[in-house]
Design a protein around this motif. Sequence first.
Motif, PDB file in Angstrom:
ATOM      1  N   PHE A 124      -9.144 -21.003 -31.234  1.00  0.00           N
ATOM      2  CA  PHE A 124      -9.236 -20.107 -30.275  1.00  0.00           C
ATOM      3  C   PHE A 124      -9.025 -18.595 -30.753  1.00  0.00           C
ATOM      4  N   LEU A 170      -6.983 -26.452 -30.821  1.00  0.00           N
ATOM      5  CA  LEU A 170      -6.665 -25.102 -30.078  1.00  0.00           C
ATOM      6  C   LEU A 170      -6.281 -23.936 -31.044  1.00  0.00           C
ATOM      7  N   SER A 171      -6.165 -24.121 -32.374  1.00  0.00           N
ATOM      8  CA  SER A 171      -6.077 -22.971 -33.269  1.00  0.00           C
ATOM      9  C   SER A 171      -7.358 -22.324 -33.390  1.00  0.00           C
ATOM     10  N   ARG A 195      -5.696 -21.919 -20.759  1.00  0.00           N
ATOM     11  CA  ARG A 195      -4.953 -20.619 -21.153  1.00  0.00           C
ATOM     12  C   ARG A 195      -5.357 -19.645 -22.236  1.00  0.00           C
ATOM     13  N   ARG A 196      -5.876 -20.254 -23.236  1.00  0.00           N
ATOM     14  CA  ARG A 196      -6.053 -19.742 -24.598  1.00  0.00           C
ATOM     15  C   ARG A 196      -7.247 -18.895 -24.321  1.00  0.00           C
ATOM     16  N   GLU A 256      -6.682 -15.872 -22.487  1.00  0.00           N
ATOM     17  CA  GLU A 256      -6.200 -14.659 -23.431  1.00  0.00           C
ATOM     18  C   GLU A 256      -7.472 -13.943 -24.233  1.00  0.00           C
ATOM     19  N   GLN A 257      -8.599 -14.824 -24.413  1.00  0.00           N
ATOM     20  CA  GLN A 257      -9.432 -14.470 -25.185  1.00  0.00           C
ATOM     21  C   GLN A 257     -10.710 -13.770 -24.323  1.00  0.00           C
TER      22      GLN A 257
END
Length: 625
Positions: free
Chosen positions: A49, A46-47, A76-77, A80-81
């Motif tokens: 993203f 996840l990091s 969700r990430r 956001e992106q």
Amino acid sequence: MNPVRGSGWAAPVTVAELVNAGPLAGARMYGTGERPVHQVRIVDRLSVFAAVAPHTAVVLIGAAASGGWAVEMAMRRAWEQAAACVIAPSSGLSEGSGEVLADRLGVTLLFVDEDPLILAVRVASAASRPEAARTQLVARCATRLADAGASARRVLGVLNAELPGTSVTLLDRYGRYLAGRQSVGGPAGDFTTAGRWAAEVEVLDQEGAVLGTLVAGGSSRSPGWPAVVRTVLGLAVAPLTAWAAQERLRVARDFALQSSLAERLLNEAAAEESEPGAAATGQATGPADLEAAGSGVAGPGVGGPRVGGSVEAGSAEVVTGPSAGERGGASTGGASTGGVFTGGTSTRGVATGGVSTGGVSTGGASMKSTSIGGASIAGADVGVVGLDDGGGGVDADGVGVDSVGGMDADRQGGVRVEAVALGWPVQGTMTGYHIRPVGPVGDAPLAQALITAAVGQVPVLPRSAGWAGWAALDPGRLAARVERCLQTMPWPCAGGVGAPVEGLPAVGESLLGAEAAAFVAGPGTVARADRMGPAELLGALPAGVLRAPAEVVLRPLLEIDKDGTLLGTLAAVLEEGGALKAAERLGVHRNTVTTRLERIKSAGFDLDDTATRLALQLACHVVLR
């Protein structure tokens, strides 16, 4: 810009395009898929993203796709992106949860069964070269269209299968459905007003005229997809043109064959009516029958007696002699002139015929019941070997054709069989019809299709620059169907219906009446021959052609008739047959009519002359109409 491809061809591919016709075909998509894809990023944690750019297709692997919680956090990430979509293995999240999450966040989620890494390479290739990806789709469609051949159904099947999310239909030049998905339903403008995209391409026939229109529509908002669809529709034009040409040739051939069949049916029916014995085939059942058929002369046979003789020219009687010998001998026959001769029948089934002069030798014909000197043998085969010096002959089936009597009974029956198979009436009460085009005429096969669609399974013959036939309907019902047919014709036409007749031999009379009635009828109307009277006959006069001659005839009267009173009085007297009825019709006193007639006579018209009255009545009708 390539003019063949059109605008939007190089626009970035959308997620929906990748799913509908690209490397993600077969993926389960949740969301609209409207966002364009500029690049692909493989995410295993996840990091990662934090480095994802907008409009990126995110492919989850490893820990990022290890469970429902991980996929939900990745969604969700991605939101956001501003990612284009998230691609996850099928086991990553339940389908119900994925649909809810995609709708809530507005990010398209795709579940795939293939290896995500392989799909990531394919998606990256399509995103980096959108033109190449779309060209690949067009090439696949071209191959499948070539395999489909000249068939509208198969061509439209390929278009609707290879262009997912798109409905394609073929409409004729009048906007009516021909093939494809009926949900499209109308011109391209109907889609744009509803917030949907649309594309259409005209389909031309072999002569360059507009045959119809291919119309496609869908809800995809990809700027490049309509251009792809238009290109594929253009590839479908050639096979559809070939299909139309083949159909036109087939219909024209069928129309010619059926018209010829109908003419033969009428001709043979008339021949049977005028010469009932010419086409009949009888059997001699004893000495009395032999005498009726001709002169029977006994002649010697091989191994026993036989019956020879001659048959009167034009007769179609079958003369069968007694056995030439029950000991197995053969029979040799005499001579047949203009008729049908079969030699003797032996118990071994060996029979040799004689010499036919102007007659017919029938070889290998099976007679179910042959009478020999009064004794009947069921199922005897009559075989004849003959020499034909006259106009007769033997057809390919071994059945003789009589040059005097015309077609044999089998051929005549064959014509009727074909007519019955087509659903045509061949006996009973029948009524003729005639459709007369008013102005330039289109193709006859189209007229035949429209006539049979409205009237039913009836023959359609080209007659007097129009089309005619007959039906097993009374004049009232037939007139109603012909009127309905006129409404579907692409050219203005008038219709006529004849009087009902009994049997095919009388159909010609009904057809003549129908043709006369069609000439009387105006465009879009139907006239019935059994209801035609003087008024209808006068109404058929070509007023435009006769107006100038009519004015010449009436000139002496028109010069003194300033208000048209005398002309109207003359017409009333001639049509009503006298001054009294004319006065009632005009609403004046009889003496007033008499006074006007005196003025008319003073202009030089002899109303006691029959020819003058006829000319004046026709002239008044033309001028006053």
